[in-house]
Design a protein around this motif. Structure first.
Motif, PDB file in Angstrom:
ATOM      1  N   LEU A 245       0.783   0.434  -4.355  1.00 42.74           N
ATOM      2  CA  LEU A 245       0.878   0.631  -3.153  1.00 42.74           C
ATOM      3  C   LEU A 245       0.847  -0.505  -2.557  1.00 42.74           C
ATOM      4  O   LEU A 245       1.758  -0.687  -1.466  1.00 42.74           O
ATOM      5  CB  LEU A 245      -0.456   1.481  -2.626  1.00 42.74           C
ATOM      6  N   ALA A 246       0.233  -1.561  -2.944  1.00 41.89           N
ATOM      7  CA  ALA A 246       0.104  -2.951  -2.331  1.00 41.89           C
ATOM      8  C   ALA A 246       1.957  -3.470  -2.438  1.00 41.89           C
ATOM      9  O   ALA A 246       2.467  -4.107  -1.690  1.00 41.89           O
ATOM     10  CB  ALA A 246      -0.645  -3.742  -2.865  1.00 41.89           C
ATOM     11  N   GLU A 247       2.244  -3.221  -3.771  1.00 40.03           N
ATOM     12  CA  GLU A 247       3.579  -3.894  -4.196  1.00 40.03           C
ATOM     13  C   GLU A 247       4.616  -3.315  -3.256  1.00 40.03           C
ATOM     14  O   GLU A 247       5.718  -3.863  -2.688  1.00 40.03           O
ATOM     15  CB  GLU A 247       3.951  -3.598  -5.598  1.00 40.03           C
ATOM     16  N   GLU A 248       4.820  -2.051  -3.007  1.00 36.28           N
ATOM     17  CA  GLU A 248       5.777  -1.167  -2.343  1.00 36.28           C
ATOM     18  C   GLU A 248       5.338  -1.073  -1.028  1.00 36.28           C
ATOM     19  O   GLU A 248       6.336  -0.706  -0.099  1.00 36.28           O
ATOM     20  CB  GLU A 248       5.606   0.391  -2.777  1.00 36.28           C
ATOM     21  N   GLY A 249       4.340  -1.577  -0.216  1.00 39.30           N
ATOM     22  CA  GLY A 249       3.910  -1.809   1.126  1.00 39.30           C
ATOM     23  C   GLY A 249       3.410  -0.364   1.685  1.00 39.30           C
ATOM     24  O   GLY A 249       3.371  -0.052   2.795  1.00 39.30           O
ATOM     25  N   GLY A 250       3.434   0.561   0.795  1.00 41.65           N
ATOM     26  CA  GLY A 250       2.791   1.990   0.853  1.00 41.65           C
ATOM     27  C   GLY A 250       3.753   3.119   0.462  1.00 41.65           C
ATOM     28  O   GLY A 250       5.021   2.571   0.350  1.00 41.65           O
ATOM     29  N   CYS A 251       3.358   4.065   0.247  1.00 42.49           N
ATOM     30  CA  CYS A 251       4.246   5.456   0.064  1.00 42.49           C
ATOM     31  C   CYS A 251       3.551   6.633  -0.040  1.00 42.49           C
ATOM     32  O   CYS A 251       2.422   6.421   0.157  1.00 42.49           O
ATOM     33  CB  CYS A 251       5.073   4.974  -1.442  1.00 42.49           C
TER      34      CYS A 251
ATOM     35  N   ARG B 249      -1.423   3.438   2.285  1.00 41.31           N
ATOM     36  CA  ARG B 249      -1.221   2.030   2.336  1.00 41.31           C
ATOM     37  C   ARG B 249      -2.811   1.285   2.002  1.00 41.31           C
ATOM     38  O   ARG B 249      -3.735   1.883   2.234  1.00 41.31           O
ATOM     39  CB  ARG B 249      -1.074   1.351   3.703  1.00 41.31           C
TER      40      ARG B 249
ATOM     41  N   GLU C 205      -7.131  -3.916   4.093  1.00 39.16           N
ATOM     42  CA  GLU C 205      -7.452  -5.207   3.961  1.00 39.16           C
ATOM     43  C   GLU C 205      -8.519  -5.274   2.757  1.00 39.16           C
ATOM     44  O   GLU C 205      -8.270  -6.265   1.893  1.00 39.16           O
ATOM     45  CB  GLU C 205      -7.918  -5.964   5.156  1.00 39.16           C
TER      46      GLU C 205
ATOM     47  N   LEU D 206      -6.409  -4.914  -0.539  1.00 39.11           N
ATOM     48  CA  LEU D 206      -5.754  -6.064  -0.899  1.00 39.11           C
ATOM     49  C   LEU D 206      -6.509  -7.216  -1.508  1.00 39.11           C
ATOM     50  O   LEU D 206      -6.313  -7.750  -2.506  1.00 39.11           O
ATOM     51  CB  LEU D 206      -4.900  -6.519   0.128  1.00 39.11           C
TER      52      LEU D 206
END
Length: 138
Positions: free
Chosen positions: A42-48, A92, A95, A98
């Motif tokens: 999710l972090a790598e893709e910016g969400g999905c 997503r 904070e 992340l």
């Protein structure tokens, strides 16, 4: 000989997988290897969407739903409206999610460095190339 090599690879990847699950518990307590992997993606893709996670990791939708629910309860993931569809939600990392990934990533890198410290640069580079090659294969 080729069959023996394939068998060795199968066995060693199985051992690697078991070791990774055990290490995951120490490096990111409270997160299963699956949850950690989902959060990282999710972090790598910016969400999905959850269905995208299931497809990417070849997991059952119920498994993803359960893991995402755990991540939400821990405050590591949030669901946001999908601008393309009112029925779907985009997942997503928060904070806190992340920050969890950063901390776990630092611990993982330290553990890998310690395990690979006595490898030559050439061996390390070859191992990295082989892993990438293996993982991109269909």
């Amino acid at each position: 000989m080729r069959d023996e090599d394939v068998e060795t690879i199968r066995w060693e990847l199985t051992a690697f997988s078991r070791r990774a699950r055990a290490l995951a518990e120490r490096l990111h307590p409270g997160l299963s290897l699956v949850s950690y992997s989902l959060l990282g993606h999710l972090a790598e893709e910016g969400g999905c969407r959850a269905t995208d996670l299931a497809a990417y990791f070849l997991l059952d939708k119920s498994t993803v739903s359960r893991q995402v629910g755990d991540l939400e309860r821990m405050g590591l993931v949030e669901r946001l409206p999908d601008p393309a569809s009112q029925r779907n939600k985009i997942l997503r990392p928060t904070e806190a999610g992340l920050a969890t990934l950063r901390t776990a990533g630092e611990r993982q890198r330290a553990a890998f460095r310690a395990r690979l410290d006595d490898w030559s640069d050439a061996d390390l580079a070859a191992f990295a190339r082989y892993l990438v090659r293996y993982n991109v294969a269909d």
